[in-house]
Design a protein around this motif. Structure first.
Motif, short mmCIF file in Angstrom:
data_model
loop_
_atom_site.label_atom_id
_atom_site.label_comp_id
_atom_site.label_asym_id
_atom_site.label_seq_id
_atom_site.Cartn_x
_atom_site.Cartn_y
_atom_site.Cartn_z
N MET A 1 0.81 -1.22 0.00
CA MET A 1 0.00 0.00 0.00
C MET A 1 0.84 1.28 0.00
O MET A 1 0.30 2.38 0.06
CB MET A 1 -0.93 0.02 1.22
CG MET A 1 -1.97 -1.10 1.25
SD MET A 1 -2.80 -1.38 -0.32
CE MET A 1 -3.65 0.14 -0.58
N LEU B 1 2.72 2.38 2.31
CA LEU B 1 2.81 3.02 3.63
C LEU B 1 4.21 2.90 4.19
O LEU B 1 4.65 3.69 5.02
CB LEU B 1 1.81 2.38 4.59
CG LEU B 1 0.34 2.48 4.17
CD1 LEU B 1 -0.53 1.58 5.03
CD2 LEU B 1 -0.14 3.92 4.27
N GLN C 1 0.36 4.36 -7.67
CA GLN C 1 -0.65 5.20 -7.02
C GLN C 1 -2.03 4.95 -7.63
O GLN C 1 -3.03 4.85 -6.91
CB GLN C 1 -0.29 6.68 -7.17
CG GLN C 1 0.64 7.17 -6.08
CD GLN C 1 0.75 8.68 -6.03
OE1 GLN C 1 0.23 9.36 -6.88
NE2 GLN C 1 1.45 9.18 -5.04
N ARG D 1 -3.31 1.61 -6.46
CA ARG D 1 -3.77 1.59 -5.06
C ARG D 1 -5.20 2.13 -4.92
O ARG D 1 -5.88 1.82 -3.94
CB ARG D 1 -2.80 2.40 -4.18
CG ARG D 1 -1.51 1.63 -3.95
CD ARG D 1 -0.51 2.39 -3.10
NE ARG D 1 0.75 1.65 -3.14
CZ ARG D 1 1.93 2.16 -3.48
NH1 ARG D 1 2.02 3.44 -3.80
NH2 ARG D 1 3.01 1.41 -3.51
N ARG D 2 -5.62 2.92 -5.90
CA ARG D 2 -7.01 3.41 -5.86
C ARG D 2 -7.99 2.27 -6.10
O ARG D 2 -9.18 2.40 -5.84
CB ARG D 2 -7.22 4.52 -6.89
CG ARG D 2 -6.58 5.81 -6.46
CD ARG D 2 -6.89 6.99 -7.34
NE ARG D 2 -5.84 7.99 -7.13
CZ ARG D 2 -4.93 8.34 -8.02
NH1 ARG D 2 -4.97 7.82 -9.23
NH2 ARG D 2 -4.01 9.22 -7.74
N ILE E 1 -7.61 -0.62 -4.67
CA ILE E 1 -7.43 -1.54 -3.55
C ILE E 1 -8.10 -0.97 -2.30
O ILE E 1 -8.02 0.22 -2.03
CB ILE E 1 -5.92 -1.75 -3.26
CG1 ILE E 1 -5.20 -2.29 -4.50
CG2 ILE E 1 -5.73 -2.71 -2.09
CD1 ILE E 1 -3.71 -2.44 -4.31
N GLN F 1 -8.13 -1.52 1.89
CA GLN F 1 -7.28 -2.18 2.89
C GLN F 1 -7.79 -1.97 4.30
O GLN F 1 -8.40 -0.95 4.60
CB GLN F 1 -5.84 -1.66 2.78
CG GLN F 1 -5.66 -0.15 2.97
CD GLN F 1 -5.70 0.35 4.40
OE1 GLN F 1 -5.32 -0.37 5.32
NE2 GLN F 1 -6.21 1.56 4.61
N GLN G 1 -14.39 8.51 4.46
CA GLN G 1 -13.67 7.64 3.51
C GLN G 1 -14.16 7.89 2.07
O GLN G 1 -13.36 7.83 1.13
CB GLN G 1 -13.83 6.16 3.90
CG GLN G 1 -12.99 5.19 3.10
CD GLN G 1 -11.48 5.41 3.24
OE1 GLN G 1 -11.01 6.32 3.90
NE2 GLN G 1 -10.71 4.57 2.57
N ASN H 1 -12.32 10.87 1.01
CA ASN H 1 -10.92 10.51 0.71
C ASN H 1 -10.80 9.88 -0.68
O ASN H 1 -9.84 10.10 -1.40
CB ASN H 1 -10.40 9.50 1.73
CG ASN H 1 -10.01 10.14 3.05
OD1 ASN H 1 -9.63 11.31 3.09
ND2 ASN H 1 -10.11 9.39 4.12
N ASN I 1 -5.86 5.33 5.53
CA ASN I 1 -7.02 5.33 4.62
C ASN I 1 -6.81 6.20 3.39
O ASN I 1 -6.92 5.69 2.28
CB ASN I 1 -8.29 5.72 5.38
CG ASN I 1 -8.65 4.70 6.44
OD1 ASN I 1 -8.19 3.56 6.38
ND2 ASN I 1 -9.43 5.08 7.42
N PRO I 2 -6.49 7.50 3.54
CA PRO I 2 -6.25 8.29 2.32
C PRO I 2 -4.97 7.89 1.60
O PRO I 2 -4.94 7.85 0.37
CB PRO I 2 -6.17 9.73 2.83
CG PRO I 2 -5.89 9.63 4.28
CD PRO I 2 -6.47 8.34 4.75
N LEU I 3 -3.90 7.59 2.36
CA LEU I 3 -2.63 7.27 1.71
C LEU I 3 -2.73 5.99 0.88
O LEU I 3 -2.15 5.89 -0.20
CB LEU I 3 -1.50 7.13 2.73
CG LEU I 3 -1.09 8.41 3.46
CD1 LEU I 3 0.12 8.15 4.35
CD2 LEU I 3 -0.77 9.54 2.50
N LEU J 1 -5.21 5.00 -0.64
CA LEU J 1 -6.07 5.23 -1.82
C LEU J 1 -5.31 6.00 -2.90
O LEU J 1 -5.90 6.55 -3.82
CB LEU J 1 -7.32 6.02 -1.42
CG LEU J 1 -8.42 5.18 -0.78
CD1 LEU J 1 -9.49 6.09 -0.17
CD2 LEU J 1 -9.06 4.25 -1.78
#
Lengths: 300, 259
Positions: free
Chosen positions: A52, A54, A74, A77-78, A80, A82, A102, A105, B93-95, B97
């Motif tokens: 992801m 992170l 990037q 990841r949209r 996905i 999680q 969310q 977001n 959550n935002p990261l 996405l």
């Protein structure tokens, strides 16, 4: 040919000089429910965080939906959803407010919030704040949150951790429904292995940061099928008896132990062994579970 | 980024922290007015240099008078507002996405600076009305064009406070924990009130004092019209502080692993 959604190649992650992910490669194809198995600290959550974006990796490559450059990742990841480690929710907001955040977001509308809350059995939570939710409710809300952006791949880290049996069944049903009805591919981790074995279609066994084995549901079934566990004073003599009985599907573990996978009558086998003057210490049907298999692989 | 700002609005509106800050910001000028009334009762009058705010006209300086309270309020608010995202894991959550870390950082900074602007406006507006009603609007001695003075001082005070807030944002992104952010932001606030003064005592380094925003908040007399000559330098120091703090905070955040 089934599309590869996620491909990890030779991934390495180190923390303070300690290698926590050690040259891991794996591939997840569309439609799979991929169960990542490993003890605590094996690196399951770290792999998910690396996917992801992170956490930064030191070596290797991650490809999402065929893209591996930064912009492509990037965009991937949209697609996905999680829920890594604990459900990431705002405790002072309601379920609906968390969903709305969310949705913002993800840049999508809130039109599906009501339906998703209903699907997860949370439509009657009203003004109840998330901090007053049970763990099962939080897990379900976290899954509902992941679905707001219409993901093609769902990454769920220990989604049944800490749940009571009813909660476990609920989450299992939800995951199976998402996979079968909406065609969502799932990467799921759990250390409750027998529960995982009821959901996953493919497995990866992670041990000390290394992916030591991958196997499909059919391969696991083969390895964990029911068998007669036989302990005798002399395995060689027992093999002669098995040959006489035309039993061929068996393995000899050591000088005293055999596993017989063929359909066999346990009383008849016992009679034949005794007639051949073989001392039977133990004989009985055993069903090796994923947990046993995992232990045999990681301890071996 | 508009989506993220929409998410921030929902979070702030739904949570209690924002409303607590709004409440305190509203209470602050009322408290200061009551305090001035009390002083007026016992001492017979307010003195401009000592009290800074004595009537409706000088109420533009209320956010200067209350700067330490405002900074400490934001020190706590920002530490919770950003630290909570890391501690609850909601930052994932935002990261996850696909939101870039730069966008996430800038959104938080924009919200923090927006709230600072709102605070300065509310505190100033309420004070001008309150002090104007109680002590009369009056005037600022020596100020020929009050309109120019008002806007320049208002923008400058906002910028000086915003610099402190930008540092709190950077600290929160660097520490990623509410407790640590609170401690380091507090240390920064107190430290920047004391440390620059040290340079005043060192030959050749006196000018360094005036490269810290809090030096202006603590040691410059804004009640004199000559303060307007310092406005360009104050704006430069403020926005340079915001830029440097944000660059450091963002680079740290960009390189960090999110748990």
């Amino acid at each position: 040919m089934t599309e590869t959604i996620l491909k990890i190649q030779d991934l390495v992650k180190q923390y303070a000089g300690r290698t926590v992910i050690d040259h891991v490669s794996l591939e997840i194809k569309r439609g799979m429910i991929y169960g990542l198995i490993g003890e605590n600290g094996a690196g399951k959550s770290t792999i998910m965080r690396l996917i992801m974006g992170l956490t930064h990796y030191d070596q290797g490559q991650i490809t999402l939906f065929g893209q591996h450059d930064e912009l492509g990742l990037q965009a991937g990841r949209r697609k996905i959803g999680q829920s890594i480690e604990t459900p990431a929710l705002y405790p002072e907001l309601t379920a609906r407010q968390n969903m709305a955040v969310q949705a913002a977001n993800a840049g999508v509308g809130e039109s599906e919030v009501t339906d998703l809350l209903r699907q997860m059995g949370l439509s009657d939570t009203g003004k109840k704040l998330v901090k007053n939710f049970s763990l099962g409710m939080r897990q379900r809300l976290a899954i509902a949150q992941t679905l707001i952006s219409h993901p093609e791949l769902l990454i769920l880290d220990e989604p049944i951790n800490g749940l009571d049996p009813a909660g476990i069944i609920e989450i299992r049903t939800i995951i199976q429904r998402l996979a079968s009805e909406q065609g969502i591919t799932v990467l799921i981790s759990s250390h409750i292995l027998d529960e995982l074995s009821q959901v996953a279609t493919d497995y990866g066994i992670l041990h000390h940061g290394q992916l030591i084995q991958e196997l499909s549901q059919a391969e696991l079934a083969e390895k964990t099928r029911r068998y007669v566990d036989l302990v005798v004073d002399d395995a060689k003599q027992a093999v002669v008896v098995l040959d006489q009985m035309a039993i061929t599907d068996y393995t000899v573990s050591d000088a005293h132990r055999l596993q017989i996978f063929a359909a066999v009558s346990v009383p008849e086998l016992t009679r034949q062994l005794v007639a051949a003057d073989i001392a039977v210490e133990r004989i009985g049907m055993t069903n090796q579970k994923l947990e046993d298999y995992f232990m045999s692989v990681t301890e071996g | 980024m508009l989506n993220l700002l929409r998410a921030e609005r929902l979070k702030l509106q739904g949570g209690r922290k924002f409303w607590l800050v709004v409440g305190l910001v509203i209470i602050l000028p009322i408290f200061q007015l009551l305090n001035s009334l009390s002083k007026n009762h016992y001492q017979g009058g307010l003195t401009l240099q000592v009290d800074q705010v004595v009537n409706g006209a000088s109420a533009v300086l209320m956010s200067l008078k209350s700067n330490l309270l405002i900074l400490l309020l934001f020190c706590a608010f920002i530490s919770f507002y950003i630290g909570e995202e890391f501690e609850t894991g909601t930052i994932r959550n935002p990261l996850s996405l696909g939101t870039s870390r730069l966008k996430f950082y800038l959104t938080k900074l924009a919200v923090a600076l927006g709230l600072t602007a709102l605070t300065v406006i509310v505190v100033t507006g309420m004070s001008m009305v309150g002090y104007g009603l109680v002590f009369g609007f009056g005037k600022m001695a020596g100020v020929t064009s009050y309109g120019v003075y008002f806007w320049l001082v208002l923008v400058t005070l906002f910028s000086l406070l915003a610099a402190g807030v930008a540092v709190y944002v950077a600290i929160s992104f660097m520490t990623q924990k509410i407790g640590s952010a609170l401690i380091w932001s507090f240390v920064y606030t107190i430290g920047m009130g004391l440390v620059p003064g040290v340079f005043q005592k060192i030959n050749g380094l006196e000018s360094v004092t005036w490269w810290f925003t809090e030096s202006y908040l603590f040691y410059v007399n804004f009640t004199r019209p000559q303060v307007l000559d310092l406005v360009p330098k104050m704006l430069l120091v403020s926005w340079l502080t915001i830029l440097i703090a944000s660059l450091i905070g963002y680079q740290w955040f960009k390189r960090s692993d999110i748990k």
